[in-house]
Scaffold this motif. Sequence first.
Motif, PDB file in Angstrom:
ATOM      1  N   ILE A 401       0.774  -1.116   0.145  1.00 16.79           N
ATOM      2  CA  ILE A 401      -0.101   0.125  -0.073  1.00 16.79           C
ATOM      3  C   ILE A 401       0.885   1.468  -0.102  1.00 16.79           C
ATOM      4  CG2 ILE A 401      -0.285   0.240   2.421  1.00 16.79           C
ATOM      5  CD1 ILE A 401      -3.109   0.954   1.925  1.00 16.79           C
ATOM      6  N   ASP A 402       1.952   1.547   0.503  1.00  9.98           N
ATOM      7  CA  ASP A 402       2.865   2.478   0.719  1.00  9.98           C
ATOM      8  C   ASP A 402       3.355   2.686  -0.573  1.00  9.98           C
ATOM      9  OD1 ASP A 402       2.222   2.913   3.317  1.00  9.98           O
ATOM     10  OD2 ASP A 402       4.114   1.770   4.286  1.00  9.98           O
ATOM     11  N   ALA A 403       3.627   1.618  -1.490  1.00 16.50           N
ATOM     12  CA  ALA A 403       4.316   1.987  -2.835  1.00 16.50           C
ATOM     13  C   ALA A 403       3.468   2.180  -3.793  1.00 16.50           C
ATOM     14  CB  ALA A 403       5.225   0.660  -2.910  1.00 16.50           C
ATOM     15  N   LEU A 404       2.121   1.832  -3.835  1.00 19.06           N
ATOM     16  CA  LEU A 404       1.278   1.991  -4.905  1.00 19.06           C
ATOM     17  C   LEU A 404       0.347   3.381  -4.740  1.00 19.06           C
ATOM     18  CD1 LEU A 404      -0.078  -1.732  -4.873  1.00 19.06           C
ATOM     19  CD2 LEU A 404       1.341  -0.538  -6.506  1.00 19.06           C
ATOM     20  N   PRO A 405      -0.226   3.988  -5.806  1.00 20.37           N
ATOM     21  CA  PRO A 405      -0.970   4.961  -5.767  1.00 20.37           C
ATOM     22  C   PRO A 405      -2.308   4.290  -5.245  1.00 20.37           C
ATOM     23  CG  PRO A 405      -0.703   4.282  -7.986  1.00 20.37           C
ATOM     24  CD  PRO A 405       0.351   3.523  -7.088  1.00 20.37           C
ATOM     25  N   LEU A 406      -3.099   5.358  -4.931  1.00 20.72           N
ATOM     26  CA  LEU A 406      -4.649   4.961  -4.472  1.00 20.72           C
ATOM     27  C   LEU A 406      -5.490   4.120  -5.720  1.00 20.72           C
ATOM     28  CD1 LEU A 406      -6.020   7.844  -2.133  1.00 20.72           C
ATOM     29  CD2 LEU A 406      -5.643   5.397  -1.765  1.00 20.72           C
ATOM     30  N   ASP A 407      -5.339   4.678  -6.810  1.00 24.13           N
ATOM     31  CA  ASP A 407      -5.990   3.870  -7.911  1.00 24.13           C
ATOM     32  C   ASP A 407      -5.791   2.472  -7.980  1.00 24.13           C
ATOM     33  OD1 ASP A 407      -3.663   4.719  -8.836  1.00 24.13           O
ATOM     34  OD2 ASP A 407      -4.488   5.264 -10.857  1.00 24.13           O
ATOM     35  N   ALA A 408      -4.433   2.115  -7.579  1.00 28.15           N
ATOM     36  CA  ALA A 408      -3.929   0.948  -7.780  1.00 28.15           C
ATOM     37  C   ALA A 408      -4.454   0.093  -6.454  1.00 28.15           C
ATOM     38  CB  ALA A 408      -2.417   0.803  -7.917  1.00 28.15           C
ATOM     39  N   VAL A 409      -4.452   0.649  -5.262  1.00 33.12           N
ATOM     40  CA  VAL A 409      -4.759  -0.027  -4.132  1.00 33.12           C
ATOM     41  C   VAL A 409      -6.266  -0.318  -4.472  1.00 33.12           C
ATOM     42  CG1 VAL A 409      -5.181   0.351  -1.864  1.00 33.12           C
ATOM     43  CG2 VAL A 409      -2.986   1.206  -2.761  1.00 33.12           C
ATOM     44  N   ALA A 410      -6.993   0.528  -4.930  1.00 37.69           N
ATOM     45  CA  ALA A 410      -8.470   0.216  -5.154  1.00 37.69           C
ATOM     46  C   ALA A 410      -8.947  -0.742  -6.145  1.00 37.69           C
ATOM     47  CB  ALA A 410      -9.154   1.485  -5.911  1.00 37.69           C
ATOM     48  N   VAL A 411      -8.086  -1.157  -6.960  1.00 37.71           N
ATOM     49  CA  VAL A 411      -8.080  -2.282  -7.819  1.00 37.71           C
ATOM     50  C   VAL A 411      -7.930  -3.576  -7.106  1.00 37.71           C
ATOM     51  CG1 VAL A 411      -7.028  -3.747  -9.798  1.00 37.71           C
ATOM     52  CG2 VAL A 411      -7.342  -1.283  -9.855  1.00 37.71           C
ATOM     53  N   ASP A 412      -6.904  -3.466  -6.106  1.00 36.65           N
ATOM     54  CA  ASP A 412      -6.531  -4.805  -5.122  1.00 36.65           C
ATOM     55  C   ASP A 412      -7.951  -4.959  -4.088  1.00 36.65           C
ATOM     56  OD1 ASP A 412      -4.270  -5.351  -6.295  1.00 36.65           O
ATOM     57  OD2 ASP A 412      -2.907  -4.302  -5.034  1.00 36.65           O
ATOM     58  N   VAL A 413      -8.249  -3.990  -3.613  1.00 42.69           N
ATOM     59  CA  VAL A 413      -9.444  -3.832  -2.718  1.00 42.69           C
ATOM     60  C   VAL A 413     -10.843  -4.288  -3.430  1.00 42.69           C
ATOM     61  CG1 VAL A 413     -11.159  -2.672  -1.078  1.00 42.69           C
ATOM     62  CG2 VAL A 413      -8.659  -2.011  -1.267  1.00 42.69           C
ATOM     63  N   ARG A 414     -11.096  -4.056  -4.715  1.00 43.49           N
ATOM     64  CA  ARG A 414     -12.039  -4.548  -5.427  1.00 43.49           C
ATOM     65  C   ARG A 414     -11.986  -6.094  -5.578  1.00 43.49           C
ATOM     66  NH1 ARG A 414     -16.674  -3.427  -7.624  1.00 43.49           N
ATOM     67  NH2 ARG A 414     -16.428  -1.170  -7.291  1.00 43.49           N
TER      68      ARG A 414
END
Length: 444
Positions: A401-414
């Motif tokens: 999470i610290d290394a990724l932008p929020l839009d990429a984190v959102a993909v993982d959460v979905r």
Amino acid sequence: MKNDTIIALSTPPGKAGVGVVRISGKDSLKVAEKMFKPLDKMSDPTPNLMRLGNIDLGGAKDLGFMVYFKAPKSYTGEDVVEFQCHGGVAVTKRIIEKALTLGARVAEPGEFSKRAFLNGKMSLDEAEGVIDTINAETESELKASGQLSRGALSQAVNKMQQVLLDLIADIEVSFDYPEEDIEYRTKKSIVGAISGLKRDIASLLSTSQIGKTIKNGVSVAIVGKTNVGKSSLLNALLGEEQAIVTDIAGTTRDIVTGSKEYRGFKFNFLDTAGLRKTKDIVENIGIDKAKNTIKNSDIVLLVFDASRALDKEDRDNLKLTENNDRIIVLNKSDLKKVCDIMPDITLSAKSGEHIDDLMEMIFDRALKGNFEYDKLVLTNMRHIEILSRAKEKADEILSTIDALPLDAVAVDVREMWEILGEITGETANEKIVDKIFSKFCLGK
């Protein structure tokens, strides 16, 4: 989705006092009314009211009952009619044959439950709970499947998915406010929420070991050299003559098995060939099987004869089983004691003395006192595999999470949301759904 009219026998085929034939689909009432003549004078069928009348068998009649369940208040969510007739083979067969001439077709295995799932009457895991209830052989299986069929797992999963949906919504909102501190606070809330979900998933997964015990039973190998009373012990534990008992060494040459339910759990006992050196080829095969059984059993009962001193074979057996979850049993307590081993329990398989104590010891060793009947327990490998993947995805989110932008984190959460949805069927593909319902019996 198919919406035609289906019919099947919902009770086991064969002779019985009562047979239940179920019809579901848009024309189920139309088909049923052409076959049923009520003895009462009511003209229209009242939903949920059982009516007595004659069922047309096509050239013959059977006096029975008809009950109509109006959609959506039925098992399948469609119009459903059930005939309760005499449970003879010919009666139920001819009811089905008559319905086929009126436009119904024979249901596929599990099709009634599949329609219930597709119509939102149950989730996929609840449907699996239904089939587990049908297949349950012990009290523990019945209670575990009851938790599943009543939606305990789907409720837990739905809560987890809602947390993930809230996170996705927070991320979407943060895109409208691109300040750095907003992103930091959003990521911090994600870490907290995902960490909590990871703990919840781990807690569920921790029940899988007891779930395996519920599903498969406890395997208990009865081991020892020849003539220590292994077969007598098996018979005493089962309360029946399952194994042949003689004074001839090597009588048991293959694995003799027997099962019993004790305090709601199934215990599978395996009487093994006596462990000794022999030139008998057949007996040696049995001994090799015994060694393999020892390796794969949950618990080993290592049996010694109280009237015989320890010898090399006994010591070899102690060495062979030292890494097993082992209970040392000193049998033949009714004879003069010569054996100087320190046992976990002393008993007499012949007289039955302390057999109940041994059974309780086996139960305590197998369950380790950590089972609660009213707790959700994972017994289904599909659920375990899905939750394991969801936990891995949680670990991935937390580590990147610290290394990724929020839009990429959102993909993982979905993606984590979608993984969890496979349990309830919200995101399961058609092949998985078909495979699950194919395991059902024809009338369910």
